[in-house]
Design a protein around this motif. Structure first.
Motif, short mmCIF file in Angstrom:
data_model
loop_
_atom_site.label_atom_id
_atom_site.label_comp_id
_atom_site.label_asym_id
_atom_site.label_seq_id
_atom_site.Cartn_x
_atom_site.Cartn_y
_atom_site.Cartn_z
N ASN A 84 16.44 9.82 -8.96
CA ASN A 84 16.42 10.09 -7.62
C ASN A 84 15.20 9.27 -6.98
N SER A 85 15.63 8.67 -5.78
CA SER A 85 14.50 7.88 -5.01
C SER A 85 13.74 8.90 -4.15
N SER A 86 14.23 10.16 -3.87
CA SER A 86 13.84 10.93 -2.71
C SER A 86 12.93 12.17 -3.67
N ILE A 87 11.85 12.35 -3.08
CA ILE A 87 10.97 13.51 -3.97
C ILE A 87 11.94 14.90 -3.46
N TRP A 88 12.42 14.97 -2.43
CA TRP A 88 13.14 16.27 -2.32
C TRP A 88 14.30 16.36 -3.24
N HIS A 89 15.10 15.20 -3.52
CA HIS A 89 16.15 15.21 -4.40
C HIS A 89 15.77 15.44 -6.01
N MET B 221 0.90 -1.31 0.06
CA MET B 221 0.13 -0.01 0.19
C MET B 221 0.82 1.30 -0.10
N MET B 222 1.92 1.31 0.76
CA MET B 222 2.97 2.43 0.75
C MET B 222 3.52 2.70 -0.42
N VAL B 223 3.79 1.74 -1.26
CA VAL B 223 4.21 1.86 -2.66
C VAL B 223 3.24 2.71 -3.51
N VAL B 224 1.93 2.38 -3.54
CA VAL B 224 0.98 3.06 -4.15
C VAL B 224 0.67 4.69 -3.63
N VAL B 225 0.86 4.81 -2.57
CA VAL B 225 0.96 6.15 -1.83
C VAL B 225 2.21 6.88 -2.41
N ASN B 226 3.09 6.36 -2.29
CA ASN B 226 4.49 6.99 -2.85
C ASN B 226 4.36 7.50 -4.22
N ILE B 227 3.96 6.35 -5.11
CA ILE B 227 3.67 6.83 -6.58
C ILE B 227 2.77 7.72 -6.70
N ALA B 228 1.48 7.81 -6.07
CA ALA B 228 0.59 8.86 -6.01
C ALA B 228 1.06 10.54 -5.75
N ILE B 229 1.88 10.34 -4.66
CA ILE B 229 2.53 11.64 -4.46
C ILE B 229 3.62 12.17 -5.56
N SER B 230 4.30 11.12 -6.15
CA SER B 230 5.28 11.44 -7.12
C SER B 230 4.59 12.09 -8.13
N VAL B 231 3.55 11.30 -8.58
CA VAL B 231 2.98 11.72 -10.05
C VAL B 231 2.38 13.06 -9.77
N VAL B 232 1.59 13.38 -8.45
CA VAL B 232 1.17 14.76 -8.20
C VAL B 232 2.37 15.86 -8.23
N CYS B 233 3.36 15.37 -7.63
CA CYS B 233 4.55 16.34 -7.54
C CYS B 233 4.98 16.59 -8.88
N ILE B 234 5.30 15.46 -9.64
CA ILE B 234 5.57 15.82 -11.22
C ILE B 234 4.58 16.78 -11.98
N ILE B 235 3.43 16.50 -11.73
CA ILE B 235 2.33 17.37 -12.48
C ILE B 235 2.49 18.95 -12.05
N LEU B 236 2.69 18.93 -10.65
CA LEU B 236 2.73 20.32 -10.25
C LEU B 236 3.96 21.01 -10.57
#
Length: 130
Positions: free
Chosen positions: A66-71, A1-16
Motif C-alpha cells: 500500500n502506498s498510502s499510510i491510511w490504507h 526531501m519529501m521522500v525522506v519525510v514520507n519514509i520517516a512518517i512511515s517508519v514511525v507509524c510502523i513502530i507504533l
C-alpha cells in the motif's frame, strides 16, 4: 526531501502499530508477559516472539503493498483482527489444553506450537492483503 519525510512518517507509524499490536496481545493473556519473560520463561518467550513475528509479517506486507499510510493501517487492522481470531480458534480447537496455563508453567512445546500458529497464520493472512 519529501521522500525522506514520507519514509520517516512511515517508519514511525510502523513502530507504533507494532507496539500497539504487542500491547493488545499482552492484554489478551491471563498473565503478565513481561514478568514471565523476566523469570526466564522460555515458553512465553517463544509465544511472544511468534506474536511479534506474526504482527510484523502482516505489518510488513501491509506497508509493502500500500502506498498510502491510511490504507496500510486499514489492511494491518484487518490482518491483525484475523490473527486474533486465529488465536481464539486455536484456543477452541484445543479444549483439553489451557494455553495460558501451559505457557505460564513453561511448557516449551506449547510455546513453539503457538509461535508457529501465529507465524503460519500471518503468512496465510498476508496473501489476502492487497
Amino acid at each position: 526531501m519529501m521522500v525522506v519525510v514520507n519514509i520517516a512518517i512511515s517508519v514511525v507509524c510502523i513502530i507504533l502499530l507494532q507496539l500497539l499490536g504487542m500491547l493488545i496481545f499482552s492484554w489478551m493473556t491471563r498473565f503478565n508477559d513481561m514478568e514471565e519473560l523476566k523469570k526466564g520463561n522460555v515458553a512465553v518467550g517463544l509465544a511472544f516472539g511468534g506474536k511479534f513475528m506474526g504482527t510484523a509479517i502482516i505489518l510488513g506486507i501491509s506497508a509493502y503493498t500500500n502506498s498510502s499510510i491510511w490504507h496500510m493501517i486499514i489492511w494491518f487492522a484487518v490482518g491483525y483482527v484475523c490473527l486474533i481470531i486465529a488465536y481464539w480458534v486455536f484456543e477452541l480447537a484445543t479444549p483439553g489444553i489451557r494455553i495460558s496455563e501451559h505457557l505460564q508453567k513453561g511448557n516449551i512445546a506449547i510455546g513453539v506450537l503457538l509461535a508457529m500458529v501465529f507465524i503460519g497464520t500471518a503468512f496465510a493472512i498476508s496473501s489476502l492483503i492487497i
